[in-house]
Design an enzyme around this catalytic site. Structure first.
Site, PDB file in Angstrom:
ATOM      1  N   GLY A  18       0.775  -1.239   0.000  1.00  0.00           N
ATOM      2  CA  GLY A  18       0.000   0.000   0.000  1.00  0.00           C
ATOM      3  C   GLY A  18       0.804   1.286   0.000  1.00  0.00           C
ATOM      4  N   ASN A  20       1.852   2.992  -2.650  1.00  0.00           N
ATOM      5  CA  ASN A  20       1.252   3.911  -3.636  1.00  0.00           C
ATOM      6  C   ASN A  20      -0.070   4.468  -3.122  1.00  0.00           C
ATOM      7  OD1 ASN A  20       2.781   4.262  -6.274  1.00  0.00           O
ATOM      8  ND2 ASN A  20       2.992   2.061  -5.900  1.00  0.00           N
ATOM      9  N   HIS A 115       2.372   0.711 -13.061  1.00  0.00           N
ATOM     10  CA  HIS A 115       3.198  -0.471 -13.323  1.00  0.00           C
ATOM     11  C   HIS A 115       4.669  -0.058 -13.224  1.00  0.00           C
ATOM     12  CE1 HIS A 115       4.400  -4.309 -14.917  1.00  0.00           C
ATOM     13  NE2 HIS A 115       5.206  -3.678 -15.747  1.00  0.00           N
ATOM     14  N   GLU A 149      -5.857  -6.632 -21.673  1.00  0.00           N
ATOM     15  CA  GLU A 149      -4.554  -7.285 -21.677  1.00  0.00           C
ATOM     16  C   GLU A 149      -3.685  -6.651 -20.575  1.00  0.00           C
ATOM     17  OE1 GLU A 149      -1.206  -8.177 -24.941  1.00  0.00           O
ATOM     18  OE2 GLU A 149      -3.192  -7.713 -25.746  1.00  0.00           O
TER      19      GLU A 149
HETATM   20  C1  GRF Z   1       4.151  -1.208  -7.145  1.00  0.00           C
HETATM   21  O1  GRF Z   1       5.477  -1.415  -7.562  1.00  0.00           O
HETATM   22  C2  GRF Z   1       3.244  -1.002  -8.316  1.00  0.00           C
HETATM   23  O2  GRF Z   1       3.856  -0.389  -9.397  1.00  0.00           O
HETATM   24  C3  GRF Z   1       2.878  -2.427  -8.686  1.00  0.00           C
HETATM   25  O3  GRF Z   1       2.769  -3.093  -7.475  1.00  0.00           O
HETATM   26  C4  GRF Z   1       3.569  -2.455  -6.492  1.00  0.00           C
HETATM   27  C5  GRF Z   1       2.663  -2.110  -5.367  1.00  0.00           C
HETATM   28  O4  GRF Z   1       3.362  -1.544  -4.286  1.00  0.00           O
HETATM   29  N1  GRF Z   1       1.687  -2.443  -9.500  1.00  0.00           N
HETATM   30  P1  GRF Z   1       2.546  -0.814  -3.135  1.00  0.00           P
HETATM   31  O5  GRF Z   1       1.547  -1.808  -2.610  1.00  0.00           O
HETATM   32  O6  GRF Z   1       1.898   0.385  -3.719  1.00  0.00           O
HETATM   33  O7  GRF Z   1       3.567  -0.449  -2.097  1.00  0.00           O
END
Ligand code: GRF
Length: 227
Positions: A18, A20, A115, A149
């Site tokens: 979490g 992000n 991503h 996709e």
């Molecule tokens: C991040 O690297 C994001 O880009 C990918 O999954 C990871 C999630 O990390 N989709 P967090 O849970 O946000 O710390």
């Protein structure tokens, strides 16, 4: 007094750490930010993402995929929770479930993902190990609208970081993650301001003149010239 424009109601789907999500919550803590995190849905019991949302006083929902007979039923429950909360835009933030075409279509151009690679390079898992194995000199991250996709869809924003000679997948991931925490709030802001338009499967940013307008666009070299 002028009435403030209502903020875009965002639902975040997360499965794990979490970080992000935390970056989005922090950005949205500013009343001037054009989006509010109105719901966080987590599919894994005990996921730190859930605690982060709760600590910020954001409504949460635990919808465990295991409790559903198939993906369709799980996605229907997700969809219902998002609609019930009046969510207008979905942000995937480390959400580790494949979504059904029906769900993706229902939220077309209203669902974004982050991503950890410079798409279209290295979609899927283990991006950092693959970037290192390929000898890439830059890595980075991408925020994009979601299509069926995996890790495809119109690109809204990207951030690039150099790959260093001594990097391991973990050190590269940490550098990219810092960039993720900057680019995701920025991309969400642009979307929430209504400045992102999808035209022929490309995202156009309205009013973004880009760095070039302020002078020559920077050229990033890795290794740098003095190497
Ligand atoms: C991040 O690297 C994001 O880009 C990918 O999954 C990871 C999630 O990390 N989709 P967090 O849970 O946000 O710390």
């Amino acid at each position: 007094m002028a009435r403030l424009k209502p903020r875009l109601k965002v639902g975040v789907l997360a499965s794990g750490r979490g970080s992000n999500l935390a970056a989005l919550i922090e950005a949205a803590a500013d009343p001037a930010y054009p989006a509010e995190i109105a719901l966080v849905v987590v599919n894994v019991k005990g996921a730190p993402a859930l605690q982060r949302a709760e600590a910020a006083g954001i409504p949460t929902k635990l919808i465990e995929h295991r409790a559903f007979p198939d993906r369709k039923a799980f996605d229907a429950a997700l969809d219902a929770a998002l609609r019930e909360a009046g969510i207008e835009l979905v942000c995937l933030a480390g959400f580790m479930r494949l979504l059904t075409p029906g769900f993706v279509e229902a939220w077309r151009d209203r669902m974004i993902n982050i991503h950890p690679s410079l798409l279209p390079a290295f979609p899927g898992l283990d991006t950092h190990a693959r970037a290192l194995a390929a000898g890439a000199k830059f890595a980075g991250c991408t925020v994009h609208f979601v299509r069926h996709e995996t890790d495809t869809g119109p690109i809204i924003a990207q951030a690039a970081v150099p790959v260093l000679a001594q990097d391991t997948p973990d050190s590269l991931a940490a550098r990219v993650l810092e960039a993720e925490h900057r680019i995701y709030p920025l991309a969400l802001k642009l979307v929430a301001e209504g400045r992102v338009r999808v035209v022929e499967e490309r995202a156009e940013i309205l009013g973004a003149s880009g760095v070039a307008a302020r002078g020559a666009a920077p050229v990033l070299l890795n290794p740098p010239e003095e190497a």
